[in-house]
Motif scaffolding. Structure first.
Motif, PDB file in Angstrom:
ATOM      1  N   GLU A 115       0.822  -1.206   0.000  1.00 23.65           N
ATOM      2  CA  GLU A 115       0.000   0.000   0.000  1.00 23.65           C
ATOM      3  C   GLU A 115       0.862   1.264   0.000  1.00 23.65           C
ATOM      4  O   GLU A 115       1.944   1.276   0.563  1.00 23.65           O
ATOM      5  N   PRO A 116       0.348   2.352  -0.608  1.00 23.92           N
ATOM      6  CA  PRO A 116       1.082   3.619  -0.565  1.00 23.92           C
ATOM      7  C   PRO A 116       1.145   4.163   0.865  1.00 23.92           C
ATOM      8  O   PRO A 116       0.223   3.986   1.645  1.00 23.92           O
ATOM      9  N   LYS A 117       2.273   4.804   1.188  1.00 24.40           N
ATOM     10  CA  LYS A 117       2.507   5.346   2.533  1.00 24.40           C
ATOM     11  C   LYS A 117       2.708   6.850   2.529  1.00 24.40           C
ATOM     12  O   LYS A 117       3.264   7.395   3.460  1.00 24.40           O
ATOM     13  N   GLY A 118       2.298   7.521   1.474  1.00 23.97           N
ATOM     14  CA  GLY A 118       2.475   8.971   1.394  1.00 23.97           C
ATOM     15  C   GLY A 118       3.495   9.335   0.341  1.00 23.97           C
ATOM     16  O   GLY A 118       4.027   8.481  -0.361  1.00 23.97           O
ATOM     17  N   PRO A 119       3.777  10.625   0.211  1.00 19.46           N
ATOM     18  CA  PRO A 119       4.726  11.076  -0.812  1.00 19.46           C
ATOM     19  C   PRO A 119       6.148  10.595  -0.508  1.00 19.46           C
ATOM     20  O   PRO A 119       6.488  10.325   0.636  1.00 19.46           O
ATOM     21  N   CYS A 120       6.932  10.490  -1.565  1.00 22.83           N
ATOM     22  CA  CYS A 120       8.326  10.073  -1.410  1.00 22.83           C
ATOM     23  C   CYS A 120       9.068  11.102  -0.569  1.00 22.83           C
ATOM     24  O   CYS A 120       8.866  12.299  -0.721  1.00 22.83           O
ATOM     25  N   GLY A 121       9.887  10.613   0.322  1.00 21.66           N
ATOM     26  CA  GLY A 121      10.595  11.498   1.244  1.00 21.66           C
ATOM     27  C   GLY A 121      12.056  11.637   0.918  1.00 21.66           C
ATOM     28  O   GLY A 121      12.475  11.537  -0.239  1.00 21.66           O
ATOM     29  N   ASN A 122      12.853  11.816   1.963  1.00 23.39           N
ATOM     30  CA  ASN A 122      14.286  12.062   1.813  1.00 23.39           C
ATOM     31  C   ASN A 122      15.063  10.847   1.333  1.00 23.39           C
ATOM     32  O   ASN A 122      16.189  10.984   0.886  1.00 23.39           O
ATOM     33  N   ASP A 123      14.472   9.637   1.440  1.00 22.08           N
ATOM     34  CA  ASP A 123      15.193   8.441   1.005  1.00 22.08           C
ATOM     35  C   ASP A 123      15.201   8.299  -0.519  1.00 22.08           C
ATOM     36  O   ASP A 123      15.854   7.431  -1.055  1.00 22.08           O
ATOM     37  N   HIS A 124      14.466   9.161  -1.231  1.00 24.41           N
ATOM     38  CA  HIS A 124      14.441   9.159  -2.686  1.00 24.41           C
ATOM     39  C   HIS A 124      14.834  10.547  -3.186  1.00 24.41           C
ATOM     40  O   HIS A 124      14.112  11.506  -2.914  1.00 24.41           O
ATOM     41  N   PRO A 125      15.954  10.672  -3.899  1.00 24.93           N
ATOM     42  CA  PRO A 125      16.343  11.993  -4.420  1.00 24.93           C
ATOM     43  C   PRO A 125      15.232  12.585  -5.291  1.00 24.93           C
ATOM     44  O   PRO A 125      14.716  11.923  -6.186  1.00 24.93           O
ATOM     45  N   SER A 126      14.856  13.820  -5.027  1.00 20.47           N
ATOM     46  CA  SER A 126      13.704  14.441  -5.693  1.00 20.47           C
ATOM     47  C   SER A 126      13.858  14.502  -7.212  1.00 20.47           C
ATOM     48  O   SER A 126      12.885  14.319  -7.932  1.00 20.47           O
ATOM     49  N   GLU A 127      15.068  14.723  -7.710  1.00 23.73           N
ATOM     50  CA  GLU A 127      15.236  14.782  -9.166  1.00 23.73           C
ATOM     51  C   GLU A 127      14.978  13.423  -9.810  1.00 23.73           C
ATOM     52  O   GLU A 127      14.439  13.342 -10.908  1.00 23.73           O
ATOM     53  N   LEU A 128      15.307  12.332  -9.116  1.00 23.67           N
ATOM     54  CA  LEU A 128      15.024  10.996  -9.651  1.00 23.67           C
ATOM     55  C   LEU A 128      13.524  10.725  -9.657  1.00 23.67           C
ATOM     56  O   LEU A 128      12.992  10.150 -10.598  1.00 23.67           O
ATOM     57  N   VAL A 129      12.834  11.153  -8.599  1.00 18.95           N
ATOM     58  CA  VAL A 129      11.385  10.950  -8.500  1.00 18.95           C
ATOM     59  C   VAL A 129      10.661  11.763  -9.574  1.00 18.95           C
ATOM     60  O   VAL A 129       9.681  11.302 -10.156  1.00 18.95           O
ATOM     61  N   GLN A 130      11.153  12.952  -9.872  1.00 15.83           N
ATOM     62  CA  GLN A 130      10.522  13.802 -10.882  1.00 15.83           C
ATOM     63  C   GLN A 130      10.717  13.252 -12.291  1.00 15.83           C
ATOM     64  O   GLN A 130       9.862  13.421 -13.150  1.00 15.83           O
ATOM     65  N   GLN A 131      11.821  12.567 -12.532  1.00 20.41           N
ATOM     66  CA  GLN A 131      12.152  12.084 -13.869  1.00 20.41           C
ATOM     67  C   GLN A 131      11.746  10.636 -14.121  1.00 20.41           C
ATOM     68  O   GLN A 131      11.806  10.180 -15.259  1.00 20.41           O
ATOM     69  N   ASN A 132      11.345   9.903 -13.069  1.00 18.13           N
ATOM     70  CA  ASN A 132      11.050   8.476 -13.209  1.00 18.13           C
ATOM     71  C   ASN A 132       9.766   8.118 -12.479  1.00 18.13           C
ATOM     72  O   ASN A 132       9.523   8.594 -11.376  1.00 18.13           O
ATOM     73  N   GLU A 133       8.966   7.252 -13.100  1.00 21.98           N
ATOM     74  CA  GLU A 133       7.741   6.795 -12.444  1.00 21.98           C
ATOM     75  C   GLU A 133       8.034   5.763 -11.368  1.00 21.98           C
ATOM     76  O   GLU A 133       7.243   5.596 -10.451  1.00 21.98           O
ATOM     77  N   VAL A 134       9.160   5.059 -11.482  1.00 20.44           N
ATOM     78  CA  VAL A 134       9.574   4.087 -10.466  1.00 20.44           C
ATOM     79  C   VAL A 134      11.016   4.372 -10.074  1.00 20.44           C
ATOM     80  O   VAL A 134      11.882   4.503 -10.941  1.00 20.44           O
ATOM     81  N   VAL A 135      11.235   4.466  -8.761  1.00 22.28           N
ATOM     82  CA  VAL A 135      12.589   4.598  -8.217  1.00 22.28           C
ATOM     83  C   VAL A 135      12.738   3.529  -7.138  1.00 22.28           C
ATOM     84  O   VAL A 135      12.020   3.536  -6.147  1.00 22.28           O
ATOM     85  N   LEU A 136      13.660   2.592  -7.368  1.00 20.43           N
ATOM     86  CA  LEU A 136      13.985   1.571  -6.368  1.00 20.43           C
ATOM     87  C   LEU A 136      15.298   1.963  -5.712  1.00 20.43           C
ATOM     88  O   LEU A 136      16.271   2.257  -6.410  1.00 20.43           O
TER      89      LEU A 136
END
Length: 161
Positions: A115-136
Protein backbone atom coordinates in the motif's frame (compact mmCIF):
# COMPACT_ATOMS: atom_id res chain seq x y z
CA UNK A 1 61.21 -0.80 -18.05
CA UNK A 2 60.35 0.91 -14.74
CA UNK A 3 58.17 3.45 -16.56
CA UNK A 4 56.37 0.62 -18.39
CA UNK A 5 55.74 -1.27 -15.11
CA UNK A 6 54.46 1.93 -13.49
CA UNK A 7 52.13 2.58 -16.41
CA UNK A 8 50.87 -1.00 -16.28
CA UNK A 9 50.28 -0.79 -12.52
CA UNK A 10 48.48 2.53 -12.88
CA UNK A 11 46.24 1.09 -15.64
CA UNK A 12 45.50 -1.98 -13.52
CA UNK A 13 44.55 0.15 -10.49
CA UNK A 14 42.27 2.43 -12.53
CA UNK A 15 40.59 -0.61 -14.13
CA UNK A 16 40.00 -2.13 -10.69
CA UNK A 17 38.49 1.13 -9.40
CA UNK A 18 36.10 1.35 -12.35
CA UNK A 19 35.03 -2.27 -11.89
CA UNK A 20 34.34 -1.73 -8.19
CA UNK A 21 32.15 1.30 -8.93
CA UNK A 22 30.06 -0.44 -11.61
CA UNK A 23 26.38 -0.89 -10.74
CA UNK A 24 25.22 -4.49 -10.33
CA UNK A 25 21.78 -3.45 -11.64
CA UNK A 26 21.40 -4.51 -15.25
CA UNK A 27 17.80 -3.42 -15.87
CA UNK A 28 14.65 -2.36 -14.03
CA UNK A 29 11.24 -3.08 -15.58
CA UNK A 30 7.79 -1.90 -14.47
CA UNK A 31 4.27 -2.69 -15.62
CA UNK A 32 0.81 -1.83 -14.35
CA UNK A 33 -2.60 -3.38 -14.82
CA UNK A 34 -5.87 -1.64 -14.01
CA UNK A 35 -8.86 -3.73 -12.95
CA UNK A 36 -12.22 -2.41 -14.07
CA UNK A 37 -15.23 -3.18 -11.87
CA UNK A 38 -17.71 -3.84 -14.68
CA UNK A 39 -20.45 -1.90 -12.85
CA UNK A 40 -21.59 1.29 -14.63
CA UNK A 41 -20.49 4.52 -12.92
CA UNK A 42 -18.21 2.54 -10.60
CA UNK A 43 -14.57 3.49 -10.46
CA UNK A 44 -11.70 1.18 -11.23
CA UNK A 45 -9.65 -0.48 -8.53
CA UNK A 46 -6.14 0.81 -7.77
CA UNK A 47 -3.64 -0.43 -10.37
CA UNK A 48 -1.53 -3.50 -9.71
CA UNK A 49 2.19 -2.99 -10.25
CA UNK A 50 4.60 -5.61 -11.56
CA UNK A 51 8.17 -4.42 -10.95
CA UNK A 52 11.31 -6.41 -11.64
CA UNK A 53 15.00 -5.71 -11.20
CA UNK A 54 17.69 -7.70 -13.02
CA UNK A 55 21.05 -7.76 -11.25
CA UNK A 56 24.44 -9.25 -11.94
CA UNK A 57 24.37 -12.95 -11.15
CA UNK A 58 25.41 -13.76 -7.59
CA UNK A 59 24.98 -10.22 -6.26
CA UNK A 60 23.23 -10.02 -2.88
CA UNK A 61 20.86 -7.05 -2.85
CA UNK A 62 18.36 -5.59 -0.42
CA UNK A 63 15.54 -3.14 -0.95
CA UNK A 64 15.63 0.05 1.14
CA UNK A 65 12.84 2.03 -0.54
CA UNK A 66 10.31 2.10 -3.35
CA UNK A 67 8.70 5.14 -4.94
CA UNK A 68 5.97 4.59 -7.56
CA UNK A 69 4.48 7.61 -9.32
CA UNK A 70 5.55 9.94 -6.52
CA UNK A 71 4.26 7.76 -3.66
CA UNK A 72 6.36 5.79 -1.20
CA UNK A 73 5.27 2.15 -0.82
CA UNK A 74 6.02 -0.71 1.48
CA UNK A 75 7.59 -3.46 -0.59
CA UNK A 76 9.40 -6.78 -0.44
CA UNK A 77 12.03 -8.19 -2.75
CA UNK A 78 12.03 -11.84 -3.79
CA UNK A 79 14.16 -13.78 -6.22
CA UNK A 80 12.32 -15.41 -9.13
CA UNK A 81 13.19 -17.39 -12.25
CA UNK A 82 13.16 -15.93 -15.74
CA UNK A 83 11.44 -15.60 -18.11
CA UNK A 84 8.37 -13.98 -16.53
CA UNK A 85 5.33 -14.46 -18.75
CA UNK A 86 1.72 -13.41 -18.10
CA UNK A 87 -1.55 -13.89 -19.96
CA UNK A 88 -2.17 -11.03 -22.37
CA UNK A 89 -5.81 -10.85 -21.26
CA UNK A 90 -6.32 -12.35 -17.80
CA UNK A 91 -10.09 -12.69 -18.40
CA UNK A 92 -9.97 -14.59 -21.69
CA UNK A 93 -7.92 -17.75 -22.04
CA UNK A 94 -5.91 -17.58 -25.24
CA UNK A 95 -2.47 -18.59 -26.40
CA UNK A 96 -1.40 -14.94 -26.40
CA UNK A 97 1.02 -14.00 -23.62
CA UNK A 98 3.21 -11.05 -22.71
CA UNK A 99 6.84 -11.55 -21.69
CA UNK A 100 7.54 -9.16 -18.84
CA UNK A 101 11.11 -10.33 -18.22
CA UNK A 102 13.03 -12.22 -20.91
CA UNK A 103 15.18 -15.24 -20.13
CA UNK A 104 18.49 -14.07 -18.68
CA UNK A 105 21.57 -15.54 -17.02
CA UNK A 106 21.45 -12.73 -14.44
CA UNK A 107 19.43 -12.86 -11.20
CA UNK A 108 15.86 -11.55 -11.37
CA UNK A 109 13.99 -10.11 -8.39
CA UNK A 110 10.32 -9.22 -8.19
CA UNK A 111 9.35 -6.19 -6.13
CA UNK A 112 6.07 -6.95 -4.33
CA UNK A 113 4.55 -3.49 -3.90
CA UNK A 114 2.32 -2.84 -0.89
CA UNK A 115 0.00 0.00 0.00
CA UNK A 116 1.08 3.62 -0.56
CA UNK A 117 2.51 5.35 2.53
CA UNK A 118 2.47 8.97 1.39
CA UNK A 119 4.73 11.08 -0.81
CA UNK A 120 8.33 10.07 -1.41
CA UNK A 121 10.59 11.50 1.24
CA UNK A 122 14.29 12.06 1.81
CA UNK A 123 15.19 8.44 1.01
CA UNK A 124 14.44 9.16 -2.69
CA UNK A 125 16.34 11.99 -4.42
CA UNK A 126 13.70 14.44 -5.69
CA UNK A 127 15.24 14.78 -9.17
CA UNK A 128 15.02 11.00 -9.65
CA UNK A 129 11.39 10.95 -8.50
CA UNK A 130 10.52 13.80 -10.88
CA UNK A 131 12.15 12.08 -13.87
CA UNK A 132 11.05 8.48 -13.21
CA UNK A 133 7.74 6.79 -12.44
CA UNK A 134 9.57 4.09 -10.47
CA UNK A 135 12.59 4.60 -8.22
CA UNK A 136 13.98 1.57 -6.37
CA UNK A 137 16.58 2.20 -3.66
CA UNK A 138 18.82 -0.85 -3.34
CA UNK A 139 21.88 -1.84 -1.34
CA UNK A 140 24.54 -4.15 -2.75
CA UNK A 141 28.11 -4.72 -1.60
CA UNK A 142 27.84 -1.89 0.92
CA UNK A 143 26.84 0.68 -1.72
CA UNK A 144 23.53 2.31 -2.60
CA UNK A 145 22.14 1.90 -6.12
CA UNK A 146 18.98 3.01 -7.90
CA UNK A 147 16.73 1.04 -10.21
CA UNK A 148 14.95 3.58 -12.41
CA UNK A 149 11.98 3.32 -14.76
CA UNK A 150 11.06 6.52 -16.61
CA UNK A 151 7.66 5.20 -17.79
CA UNK A 152 5.57 2.30 -16.48
CA UNK A 153 4.23 0.08 -19.29
CA UNK A 154 0.45 -0.36 -19.07
CA UNK A 155 -0.79 -3.91 -19.60
CA UNK A 156 -4.32 -4.58 -20.95
CA UNK A 157 -7.11 -3.97 -18.43
CA UNK A 158 -8.56 -6.79 -16.37
CA UNK A 159 -12.20 -7.10 -15.34
CA UNK A 160 -13.18 -7.80 -11.74
CA UNK A 161 -14.75 -11.18 -11.29
Amino acid sequence: MVAMNSAFLLTLLSLQASLVAQSPIRKTLAYSRTTISGIPNDSTFPPSYFIYVIVQRGTAISLTGVCVRGNRHDAELRRIDSPVVTAHDPNVRTEKADTLVPRTSHDVYQVDVGEPKGPCGNDHPSELVQQNEVVLCLKASGSSWYGLVPKIVALPHAAAM
